[in-house]
Scaffold this motif. Structure first.
Motif, PDB file in Angstrom:
ATOM      1  N   GLU A  19      42.456  28.094  57.860  1.00  0.00           N
ATOM      2  CA  GLU A  19      42.630  26.862  58.623  1.00  0.00           C
ATOM      3  C   GLU A  19      42.073  25.644  57.902  1.00  0.00           C
ATOM      4  O   GLU A  19      42.417  24.507  58.246  1.00  0.00           O
ATOM      5  CB  GLU A  19      41.945  26.990  59.989  1.00  0.00           C
ATOM      6  CG  GLU A  19      42.625  27.970  60.921  1.00  0.00           C
ATOM      7  CD  GLU A  19      42.025  27.943  62.301  1.00  0.00           C
ATOM      8  OE1 GLU A  19      42.745  28.241  63.267  1.00  0.00           O
ATOM      9  OE2 GLU A  19      40.823  27.602  62.433  1.00  0.00           O
ATOM     10  N   ILE A  20      41.216  25.880  56.933  1.00  0.00           N
ATOM     11  CA  ILE A  20      40.649  24.787  56.162  1.00  0.00           C
ATOM     12  C   ILE A  20      40.425  25.291  54.743  1.00  0.00           C
ATOM     13  O   ILE A  20      39.986  26.428  54.539  1.00  0.00           O
ATOM     14  CB  ILE A  20      39.341  24.272  56.810  1.00  0.00           C
ATOM     15  CG1 ILE A  20      38.820  23.017  56.109  1.00  0.00           C
ATOM     16  CG2 ILE A  20      38.280  25.347  56.879  1.00  0.00           C
ATOM     17  CD1 ILE A  20      37.723  22.289  56.893  1.00  0.00           C
ATOM     18  N   ARG A  21      40.774  24.447  53.765  1.00  0.00           N
ATOM     19  CA  ARG A  21      40.645  24.853  52.364  1.00  0.00           C
ATOM     20  C   ARG A  21      39.663  23.930  51.640  1.00  0.00           C
ATOM     21  O   ARG A  21      39.592  22.727  51.936  1.00  0.00           O
ATOM     22  CB  ARG A  21      41.994  24.795  51.648  1.00  0.00           C
ATOM     23  CG  ARG A  21      43.062  25.700  52.235  1.00  0.00           C
ATOM     24  CD  ARG A  21      44.192  25.934  51.224  1.00  0.00           C
ATOM     25  NE  ARG A  21      44.695  24.686  50.653  1.00  0.00           N
ATOM     26  CZ  ARG A  21      45.757  24.030  51.106  1.00  0.00           C
ATOM     27  NH1 ARG A  21      46.427  24.490  52.159  1.00  0.00           N
ATOM     28  NH2 ARG A  21      46.157  22.908  50.531  1.00  0.00           N
ATOM     29  N   PHE A  22      38.948  24.513  50.684  1.00  0.00           N
ATOM     30  CA  PHE A  22      37.995  23.755  49.891  1.00  0.00           C
ATOM     31  C   PHE A  22      38.267  24.002  48.409  1.00  0.00           C
ATOM     32  O   PHE A  22      38.518  25.135  47.998  1.00  0.00           O
ATOM     33  CB  PHE A  22      36.559  24.183  50.209  1.00  0.00           C
ATOM     34  CG  PHE A  22      36.191  24.075  51.659  1.00  0.00           C
ATOM     35  CD1 PHE A  22      35.870  22.852  52.230  1.00  0.00           C
ATOM     36  CD2 PHE A  22      36.168  25.200  52.471  1.00  0.00           C
ATOM     37  CE1 PHE A  22      35.526  22.746  53.568  1.00  0.00           C
ATOM     38  CE2 PHE A  22      35.825  25.121  53.809  1.00  0.00           C
ATOM     39  CZ  PHE A  22      35.509  23.893  54.363  1.00  0.00           C
ATOM     40  N   GLU A  23      38.210  22.934  47.627  1.00  0.00           N
ATOM     41  CA  GLU A  23      38.327  23.070  46.181  1.00  0.00           C
ATOM     42  C   GLU A  23      37.555  21.942  45.519  1.00  0.00           C
ATOM     43  O   GLU A  23      37.198  20.949  46.156  1.00  0.00           O
ATOM     44  CB  GLU A  23      39.796  23.044  45.746  1.00  0.00           C
ATOM     45  CG  GLU A  23      40.558  21.813  46.196  1.00  0.00           C
ATOM     46  CD  GLU A  23      42.055  21.933  45.960  1.00  0.00           C
ATOM     47  OE1 GLU A  23      42.453  22.387  44.864  1.00  0.00           O
ATOM     48  OE2 GLU A  23      42.834  21.573  46.865  1.00  0.00           O
ATOM     49  N   GLN A  24      37.284  22.119  44.237  1.00  0.00           N
ATOM     50  CA  GLN A  24      36.625  21.080  43.460  1.00  0.00           C
ATOM     51  C   GLN A  24      37.535  20.663  42.321  1.00  0.00           C
ATOM     52  O   GLN A  24      38.060  21.501  41.584  1.00  0.00           O
ATOM     53  CB  GLN A  24      35.291  21.586  42.902  1.00  0.00           C
ATOM     54  CG  GLN A  24      34.194  21.675  43.946  1.00  0.00           C
ATOM     55  CD  GLN A  24      32.902  22.200  43.364  1.00  0.00           C
ATOM     56  OE1 GLN A  24      32.385  23.215  43.823  1.00  0.00           O
ATOM     57  NE2 GLN A  24      32.372  21.518  42.360  1.00  0.00           N
ATOM     58  N   VAL A  31      38.624  18.603  50.684  1.00  0.00           N
ATOM     59  CA  VAL A  31      38.764  19.347  51.940  1.00  0.00           C
ATOM     60  C   VAL A  31      40.176  19.144  52.455  1.00  0.00           C
ATOM     61  O   VAL A  31      40.620  18.002  52.627  1.00  0.00           O
ATOM     62  CB  VAL A  31      37.759  18.843  52.998  1.00  0.00           C
ATOM     63  CG1 VAL A  31      37.951  19.587  54.314  1.00  0.00           C
ATOM     64  CG2 VAL A  31      36.325  18.975  52.489  1.00  0.00           C
ATOM     65  N   THR A  32      40.887  20.233  52.723  1.00  0.00           N
ATOM     66  CA  THR A  32      42.230  20.147  53.291  1.00  0.00           C
ATOM     67  C   THR A  32      42.252  20.818  54.660  1.00  0.00           C
ATOM     68  O   THR A  32      42.041  22.029  54.776  1.00  0.00           O
ATOM     69  CB  THR A  32      43.275  20.825  52.383  1.00  0.00           C
ATOM     70  OG1 THR A  32      43.204  20.260  51.074  1.00  0.00           O
ATOM     71  CG2 THR A  32      44.678  20.629  52.938  1.00  0.00           C
ATOM     72  N   LEU A  33      42.452  20.036  55.693  1.00  0.00           N
ATOM     73  CA  LEU A  33      42.645  20.589  57.040  1.00  0.00           C
ATOM     74  C   LEU A  33      44.017  21.245  57.039  1.00  0.00           C
ATOM     75  O   LEU A  33      45.025  20.578  56.789  1.00  0.00           O
ATOM     76  CB  LEU A  33      42.548  19.480  58.085  1.00  0.00           C
ATOM     77  CG  LEU A  33      41.292  18.594  58.002  1.00  0.00           C
ATOM     78  CD1 LEU A  33      41.328  17.503  59.062  1.00  0.00           C
ATOM     79  CD2 LEU A  33      40.031  19.427  58.145  1.00  0.00           C
ATOM     80  N   ASN A  34      44.063  22.534  57.334  1.00  0.00           N
ATOM     81  CA  ASN A  34      45.260  23.313  57.011  1.00  0.00           C
ATOM     82  C   ASN A  34      45.887  23.986  58.228  1.00  0.00           C
ATOM     83  O   ASN A  34      46.095  25.190  58.253  1.00  0.00           O
ATOM     84  CB  ASN A  34      44.896  24.359  55.942  1.00  0.00           C
ATOM     85  CG  ASN A  34      46.114  25.014  55.331  1.00  0.00           C
ATOM     86  OD1 ASN A  34      47.144  24.365  55.135  1.00  0.00           O
ATOM     87  ND2 ASN A  34      46.013  26.296  55.031  1.00  0.00           N
ATOM     88  N   ARG A  35      46.198  23.179  59.219  1.00  0.00           N
ATOM     89  CA  ARG A  35      46.962  23.675  60.380  1.00  0.00           C
ATOM     90  C   ARG A  35      48.148  22.725  60.598  1.00  0.00           C
ATOM     91  O   ARG A  35      48.245  22.064  61.632  1.00  0.00           O
ATOM     92  CB  ARG A  35      46.093  23.735  61.635  1.00  0.00           C
ATOM     93  CG  ARG A  35      44.874  24.622  61.549  1.00  0.00           C
ATOM     94  CD  ARG A  35      44.086  24.582  62.847  1.00  0.00           C
ATOM     95  NE  ARG A  35      44.733  25.327  63.911  1.00  0.00           N
ATOM     96  CZ  ARG A  35      44.503  25.142  65.218  1.00  0.00           C
ATOM     97  NH1 ARG A  35      43.671  24.185  65.610  1.00  0.00           N
ATOM     98  NH2 ARG A  35      45.119  25.859  66.116  1.00  0.00           N
ATOM     99  N   ARG A  69      41.549  15.403  53.590  1.00  0.00           N
ATOM    100  CA  ARG A  69      42.986  15.194  53.756  1.00  0.00           C
ATOM    101  C   ARG A  69      43.547  16.254  54.694  1.00  0.00           C
ATOM    102  O   ARG A  69      42.895  17.252  54.996  1.00  0.00           O
ATOM    103  CB  ARG A  69      43.701  15.250  52.408  1.00  0.00           C
ATOM    104  CG  ARG A  69      43.624  16.605  51.720  1.00  0.00           C
ATOM    105  CD  ARG A  69      44.406  16.608  50.424  1.00  0.00           C
ATOM    106  NE  ARG A  69      44.303  17.894  49.737  1.00  0.00           N
ATOM    107  CZ  ARG A  69      44.968  18.191  48.624  1.00  0.00           C
ATOM    108  NH1 ARG A  69      45.787  17.301  48.078  1.00  0.00           N
ATOM    109  NH2 ARG A  69      44.820  19.381  48.059  1.00  0.00           N
ATOM    110  N   GLY A  70      44.790  16.051  55.141  1.00  0.00           N
ATOM    111  CA  GLY A  70      45.467  17.011  55.996  1.00  0.00           C
ATOM    112  C   GLY A  70      46.651  17.627  55.274  1.00  0.00           C
ATOM    113  O   GLY A  70      47.293  16.974  54.443  1.00  0.00           O
TER     114      GLY A  70
END
Length: 398
Positions: A19-24, A31-35, A69-70
């Protein structure tokens, strides 16, 4: 394995997308809100995961900034998972606020407000890509950012009064940074603002074409941090990478022509009942009156008429009180109010009528705006927590 590769065992279900992704990327925590199907509405696990990751990044030297971001093209974040809160309340309507192991509808707000406060005070620059719908809980995240970027697709609002609730997630603070008339207009009506209006109201810092954000990974990867000195230097580099070519300004705001009428009606000393009466009078003015103002007044009166009279009055008081408070006290006040709103306000009925049953015929506790008594409003500001046991009290929030 690519997304199009068949599963070896057709009986094995595909792995669920987080539901949420993290990367560097080049020193930036993304941060990507992933729904996307739910317009990236915040679930409780998303709130917990985001808070934990922000705590980690805050102390890491290899992370100099954060971007929120979304997923998809429709929304940054449309708010909290309202249906989950509604279902939780129906399952635990009599839960005491000081009971250990609080149900979701209580713990959600506590942890969401802690997250939003953390973002407002984050030690590293935060940018929010407010592309698409940005409402409610999404505004709680975005308005805490040091850099708020909107696009031609942005639809910005605090629409809580539409479901018998109040603007929260720090709205008593961030709406309080604009004039009282604009704050009351936005908070009471829940009006949706485009990019230029968001700039005018101070709810965004810069507008870009949405195509600019499509290549955000490459833009972040291309930042040269060598010349960035301190927080301001990092923020300047981030802005140059993400918003190199602004496309709109506050001078383009559709609200500008009706600002005189807006300021005249949404005065700090006017109750929602008086505001509504004034709007109705202007809408019915003779033909010599400005047709744009008359049309705006009629549309705005229709919106206010449909709102919960009780929660409109509570919203007005919330926004005016918040102007005199610091950020932590605003969040504490909002938690007090929303706790009452669940049990004694119109939130549950509003969700039933507009989201669950969809009959669009809410039965508000008070039928008319001029029937709201001051004592009814005041009761929402009495804290349910006694003896210094407020869940957002020090040291949780300063």
């Amino acid at each position: 394995m690519s997304a199009t590769t068949p599963m070896a065992d057709s009986a094995t279900p595909p792995l669920a997308e987080p539901e949420i992704r993290f990367e560097q990327i080049n020193g930036v925590g993304v941060v990507t809100l992933n729904r996307p199907r739910q317009l990236n509405a915040l679930s409780y696990p998303m709130i917990v995961a985001l808070r934990e990751r922000l705590d980690q990044w805050a102390t890491r030297d290899d992370v100099v900034a954060v971007v929120l971001r979304g997923a998809g093209e429709r929304a940054f974040c449309a708010g909290g998972d309202i249906r989950a809160l509604y279902d939780s309340y129906l399952g635990h309507p009599a839960a005491h606020v000081e009971t250990a192991g609080a149900p979701l509808h209580q713990q959600f707000f506590v942890d969401e407000y802690q997250l939003d406060f953390r973002l407002h005070r984050y030690p590293k620059p935060v940018a929010a890509l407010m592309d698409g719908i940005v409402m409610g809980g999404g505004m709680g995240l975005a308005q805490a950012a040091a850099l708020r970027i909107v696009t031609e697709r942005s639809r910005v609002a605090m629409p809580e009064t539409g479901i018998g609730f109040v603007p929260d997630v720090g709205a008593s603070h961030f709406l309080g940074r604009m004039t009282p008339a604009l704050a009351l207009y936005i908070g009471l009506t829940g009006v949706t603002l485009g990019a230029a209006d968001a700039l005018l109201c101070g709810l965004a810092d810069v507008a870009v074409d949405s195509a600019t954000l499509a290549g955000v990974e490459a833009r972040l990867a291309g930042i040269d941090w060598q010349g960035a000195q301190g927080r301001d230097g990092v923020l300047a580099q981030l802005r140059q990478a993400l918003a190199p070519a602004p496309v709109l300004s506050a001078a383009d705001a559709p609200l500008l022509p009706v600002l005189p009428s807006l300021v005249r009606h949404f005065r700090a000393d006017a109750t929602p009942a008086r505001i509504l009466a004034g709007l109705e009078a202007e809408a019915e003015a003779d033909a010599a009156a400005d047709p744009a103002s008359r049309e705006w007044a009629a549309r705005t009166a229709g919106t206010l008429r449909a709102r919960s009279p009780l929660m409109s009055a509570v919203t007005r008081s919330l926004l005016l009180r918040g102007r005199r408070m610091d950020l932590a006290d605003c969040f504490r006040m909002e938690l007090d109010v929303v706790t009452h709103a669940l049990a004694e306000g119109d939130f549950i009925e509003g969700v039933r009528a507009l989201i669950v049953d969809k009959d669009n015929a809410p039965r508000w506790r008070v039928a008319m705006h001029d029937e709201v008594e001051p004592s009814m409003v005041e009761a929402f500001f009495v804290s349910p927590w006694k003896n210094g046991r407020h869940p957002l009290g020090p040291p949780v929030l300063p």
